[in-house]
Write a protein that holds these residues in place. Structure first.
Motif, PDB file in Angstrom:
ATOM      1  N   SER A  10       0.845  -1.195   0.000  1.00  0.00           N
ATOM      2  CA  SER A  10       0.000   0.000   0.000  1.00  0.00           C
ATOM      3  C   SER A  10       0.877   1.240   0.000  1.00  0.00           C
ATOM      4  CB  SER A  10      -0.934   0.029   1.217  1.00  0.00           C
ATOM      5  OG  SER A  10      -0.194   0.207   2.403  1.00  0.00           O
ATOM      6  N   VAL A  33      -3.263   3.927  -2.387  1.00  0.00           N
ATOM      7  CA  VAL A  33      -3.128   3.102  -3.578  1.00  0.00           C
ATOM      8  C   VAL A  33      -2.807   1.678  -3.142  1.00  0.00           C
ATOM      9  CG1 VAL A  33      -1.812   2.731  -5.708  1.00  0.00           C
ATOM     10  CG2 VAL A  33      -2.241   5.061  -4.906  1.00  0.00           C
ATOM     11  N   HIS A  62      -4.769  -0.782  -8.700  1.00  0.00           N
ATOM     12  CA  HIS A  62      -5.502   0.490  -8.663  1.00  0.00           C
ATOM     13  C   HIS A  62      -5.698   1.018 -10.079  1.00  0.00           C
ATOM     14  CE1 HIS A  62      -6.631   4.585  -7.614  1.00  0.00           C
ATOM     15  NE2 HIS A  62      -6.710   4.209  -6.353  1.00  0.00           N
ATOM     16  N   SER A  63      -6.791   1.707 -10.293  1.00  0.00           N
ATOM     17  CA  SER A  63      -7.043   2.336 -11.591  1.00  0.00           C
ATOM     18  C   SER A  63      -5.972   3.377 -11.879  1.00  0.00           C
ATOM     19  CB  SER A  63      -8.413   3.018 -11.601  1.00  0.00           C
ATOM     20  OG  SER A  63      -9.426   2.076 -11.424  1.00  0.00           O
ATOM     21  N   SER A 102      -1.617  12.510 -10.614  1.00  0.00           N
ATOM     22  CA  SER A 102      -2.010  13.548  -9.663  1.00  0.00           C
ATOM     23  C   SER A 102      -0.821  14.437  -9.340  1.00  0.00           C
ATOM     24  CB  SER A 102      -2.513  12.904  -8.355  1.00  0.00           C
ATOM     25  OG  SER A 102      -2.797  13.891  -7.384  1.00  0.00           O
ATOM     26  N   VAL A 115       0.115   6.777 -11.131  1.00  0.00           N
ATOM     27  CA  VAL A 115      -0.407   5.478 -10.718  1.00  0.00           C
ATOM     28  C   VAL A 115      -0.774   4.723 -11.983  1.00  0.00           C
ATOM     29  CG1 VAL A 115      -2.204   4.280  -9.404  1.00  0.00           C
ATOM     30  CG2 VAL A 115      -1.311   6.481  -8.578  1.00  0.00           C
ATOM     31  N   VAL A 167       3.352   2.451  -8.878  1.00  0.00           N
ATOM     32  CA  VAL A 167       3.295   3.885  -8.621  1.00  0.00           C
ATOM     33  C   VAL A 167       4.698   4.467  -8.749  1.00  0.00           C
ATOM     34  CG1 VAL A 167       2.803   5.671  -6.901  1.00  0.00           C
ATOM     35  CG2 VAL A 167       1.364   3.637  -7.016  1.00  0.00           C
TER      36      VAL A 167
END
Length: 135
Positions: free
Chosen positions: A23, A35, A39-40, A44, A72, A77
């Motif tokens: 996570s 996240v 995750h989609s 950001s 992401v 990520v």
């Protein structure tokens, strides 16, 4: 056990963290977001705050970031930070200097939009200082 994914934290100076994590919690410009694996995808901008990434063995990696971007994707990520410092390396003098720099940015702002953005960063840094002091 939760599924892991690739996490990278990069500053202009170097790659700070490259790990498999279960996570991550990031300080997005629109608010903090978490996240997990699968995750989609999205992109950001980030505000000053703490990035937390938890490895599958429970180890938590924490870094103070001062802005940047989080990408992401389906595979992981990537955080591209303007500045990133391990939380263990932070001290009051560092935060005070960051606040002083932000205050100068507010004072030097040429228009309302720039002043508002600088004021937001200043308030976030002041909140960070309070959070670190109470931790």
């Amino acid at each position: 056990m939760a599924e892991s994914f690739q996490f990278e934290l990069v500053s202009p100076e170097r790659l700070l963290l490259e790990a498999q994590v279960v996570s991550a919690v990031l300080p997005g410009a629109e608010g903090e977001f978490g996240v997990g694996a699968g995750h989609s995808p999205f992109l950001s901008t980030m505000r000053p705050g703490v990035v937390k990434a938890t490895s599958d063995n429970g180890e938590v990696h924490e870094y103070f970031v001062r802005g940047g971007f989080a990408d992401v994707s389906a595979t992981g990520v990537t955080v591209l930070a303007e500045q990133a410092i391990p939380m263990g390396d932070l001290n009051a003098d560092f935060i005070d200097q960051q606040i002083k720099d932000a205050e100068e940015d507010v004072a030097d702002a040429k228009d309302d939009e720039t002043r508002q953005k600088a004021s937001l960063i200043l308030s976030q840094l002041e909140e960070m200082k309070q959070a670190i002091a109470s931790a």
